[in-house]
Design an enzyme around this catalytic site. Structure first.
Site, mmCIF file in Angstrom:
data_model
loop_
_atom_site.group_PDB
_atom_site.id
_atom_site.type_symbol
_atom_site.label_atom_id
_atom_site.label_comp_id
_atom_site.label_asym_id
_atom_site.label_seq_id
_atom_site.Cartn_x
_atom_site.Cartn_y
_atom_site.Cartn_z
ATOM 1 N N ASP A 107 0.835 -1.203 0.000
ATOM 2 C CA ASP A 107 0.000 0.000 0.000
ATOM 3 C C ASP A 107 0.871 1.254 0.000
ATOM 4 O O ASP A 107 0.621 2.193 -0.736
ATOM 5 C CB ASP A 107 -0.953 0.005 1.207
ATOM 6 C CG ASP A 107 -0.240 -0.286 2.514
ATOM 7 O OD1 ASP A 107 0.885 -0.804 2.491
ATOM 8 O OD2 ASP A 107 -0.807 0.014 3.583
ATOM 9 N N ASP A 110 7.320 3.872 2.831
ATOM 10 C CA ASP A 110 7.611 5.040 3.654
ATOM 11 C C ASP A 110 9.127 5.059 3.910
ATOM 12 O O ASP A 110 9.891 5.545 3.079
ATOM 13 C CB ASP A 110 6.781 4.913 4.930
ATOM 14 C CG ASP A 110 6.863 6.122 5.846
ATOM 15 O OD1 ASP A 110 7.023 7.235 5.362
ATOM 16 O OD2 ASP A 110 6.774 5.945 7.071
ATOM 17 N N VAL A 160 -0.646 9.030 6.446
ATOM 18 C CA VAL A 160 -1.897 8.867 5.714
ATOM 19 C C VAL A 160 -2.656 7.623 6.177
ATOM 20 O O VAL A 160 -2.059 6.634 6.616
ATOM 21 C CB VAL A 160 -1.669 8.814 4.184
ATOM 22 C CG1 VAL A 160 -1.226 10.171 3.662
ATOM 23 C CG2 VAL A 160 -0.657 7.750 3.788
ATOM 24 N N ARG A 172 -8.915 2.026 8.280
ATOM 25 C CA ARG A 172 -8.544 1.228 7.102
ATOM 26 C C ARG A 172 -9.668 1.230 6.073
ATOM 27 O O ARG A 172 -9.431 1.097 4.882
ATOM 28 C CB ARG A 172 -8.253 -0.227 7.494
ATOM 29 C CG ARG A 172 -6.989 -0.428 8.301
ATOM 30 C CD ARG A 172 -6.629 -1.912 8.335
ATOM 31 N NE ARG A 172 -5.700 -2.223 9.397
ATOM 32 C CZ ARG A 172 -4.363 -2.150 9.294
ATOM 33 N NH1 ARG A 172 -3.813 -1.771 8.164
ATOM 34 N NH2 ARG A 172 -3.583 -2.476 10.304
HETATM 35 C C1 PRP Z 1 2.798 -0.239 6.795
HETATM 36 C C2 PRP Z 1 2.534 -0.418 5.320
HETATM 37 C C3 PRP Z 1 3.825 -0.965 4.788
HETATM 38 C C4 PRP Z 1 4.845 -0.372 5.737
HETATM 39 C C5 PRP Z 1 5.552 0.749 5.054
HETATM 40 O O1 PRP Z 1 2.557 -1.459 7.439
HETATM 41 O O2 PRP Z 1 1.459 -1.273 5.087
HETATM 42 O O3 PRP Z 1 3.870 -2.372 4.857
HETATM 43 O O4 PRP Z 1 4.160 0.118 6.880
HETATM 44 O O5 PRP Z 1 6.391 1.435 5.950
HETATM 45 P P1 PRP Z 1 7.962 1.453 5.823
HETATM 46 O O6 PRP Z 1 8.310 1.756 4.376
HETATM 47 O O7 PRP Z 1 8.340 2.585 6.751
HETATM 48 O O8 PRP Z 1 8.507 0.153 6.278
HETATM 49 P P2 PRP Z 1 2.402 -1.614 9.030
HETATM 50 O O9 PRP Z 1 3.690 -2.094 9.591
HETATM 51 O O10 PRP Z 1 1.837 -0.358 9.588
HETATM 52 O O11 PRP Z 1 1.367 -2.796 9.156
HETATM 53 P P3 PRP Z 1 -0.119 -2.906 8.538
HETATM 54 O O12 PRP Z 1 0.047 -3.029 7.026
HETATM 55 O O13 PRP Z 1 -0.676 -4.128 9.154
HETATM 56 O O14 PRP Z 1 -0.866 -1.644 8.904
#
Ligand code: PRP
Length: 183
Positions: A107, A110, A160, A172
């Site tokens: 998704d 970051d 976001v 979500r």
């Molecule tokens: C979020 C997102 C990515 C990751 C990106 O997942 O879905 O997998 O963070 O961030 P990064 O580039 O800083 O590593 P999260 O760990 O929040 O878990 P989730 O998808 O279950 O919300």
């Protein structure tokens, strides 16, 4: 009762609408179809849970290449809006990925820590190819360099939520992507 009344209210300004997401997914699907045209085995779409749930579901239905779907779950954020700095594997794949064409579906990219971790993890299976599609890219926040093969939208540094992305598991289910209001 109007069912929209039961939905979480928008936490901040809309950055990408559901309509814009749908159009961009159609374009990404065309790019991906072209990139894998003529492959001899189904591509494995690897949904990175939980954030990529909706993106994977919508992208899969827009693609015309043969594909299978698997999921892997990781967590990089604890509570709140800053990454913890470490990535935890919560659920591994069940498909043997050796010799397969794997397309990781994210998704958002970051810091890049999650993708770097997953790239190393999946590469150990020795797939025939490993590519990445990301709906959202926040290049200004990168801590690890990441190659994104197919990219939906480039964003600034706002935290976001919506279309799969959460704040402490909330929001979500918003159909579009919103910036979180400061505070
Ligand atoms: C979020 C997102 C990515 C990751 C990106 O997942 O879905 O997998 O963070 O961030 P990064 O580039 O800083 O590593 P999260 O760990 O929040 O878990 P989730 O998808 O279950 O919300």
């Amino acid at each position: 009762m109007d069912p929209t009344e039961a939905r979480d209210p928008s936490p901040g300004r809309l950055l990408v609408s559901a309509g814009q997401i749908a159009v961009r997914i159609g374009e990404l699907a065309a790019e991906i179809d072209a990139a894998y045209a003529g492959i001899d085995a189904p591509v494995v779409l690897l949904c990175v849970l939980k954030g990529s749930l909706f993106f994977t579901a919508d992208l899969a239905r827009a693609l015309t290449i043969p594909l299978e779907i698997d999921a892997i779950a990781v967590r990089s954020y604890g509570a709140g809006t800053e990454p913890s700095g470490t990535v935890q594997l919560l659920k591994d794949v069940t498909t043997p990925l050796g010799g397969r064409h794997v397309l990781m579906v994210e998704d958002v990219i970051d810091t890049g820590l999650t993708t770097s971790f997953l790239h190393e993890h999946v590469a150990r299976h020795r797939p025939a190819s490993l590519r990445l599609v990301a709906l959202l890219d926040k290049p200004g926040r990168r801590r690890r360099e990441v190659r994104i093969d197919f990219r939906g939208f480039v964003l600034g540094g706002d935290f976001v939520v919506g279309y799969g992305l959460d704040l402490d598991e909330r929001f979500r289910n918003l159909p579009g992507v919103h910036a979180l209001d400061p505070g």
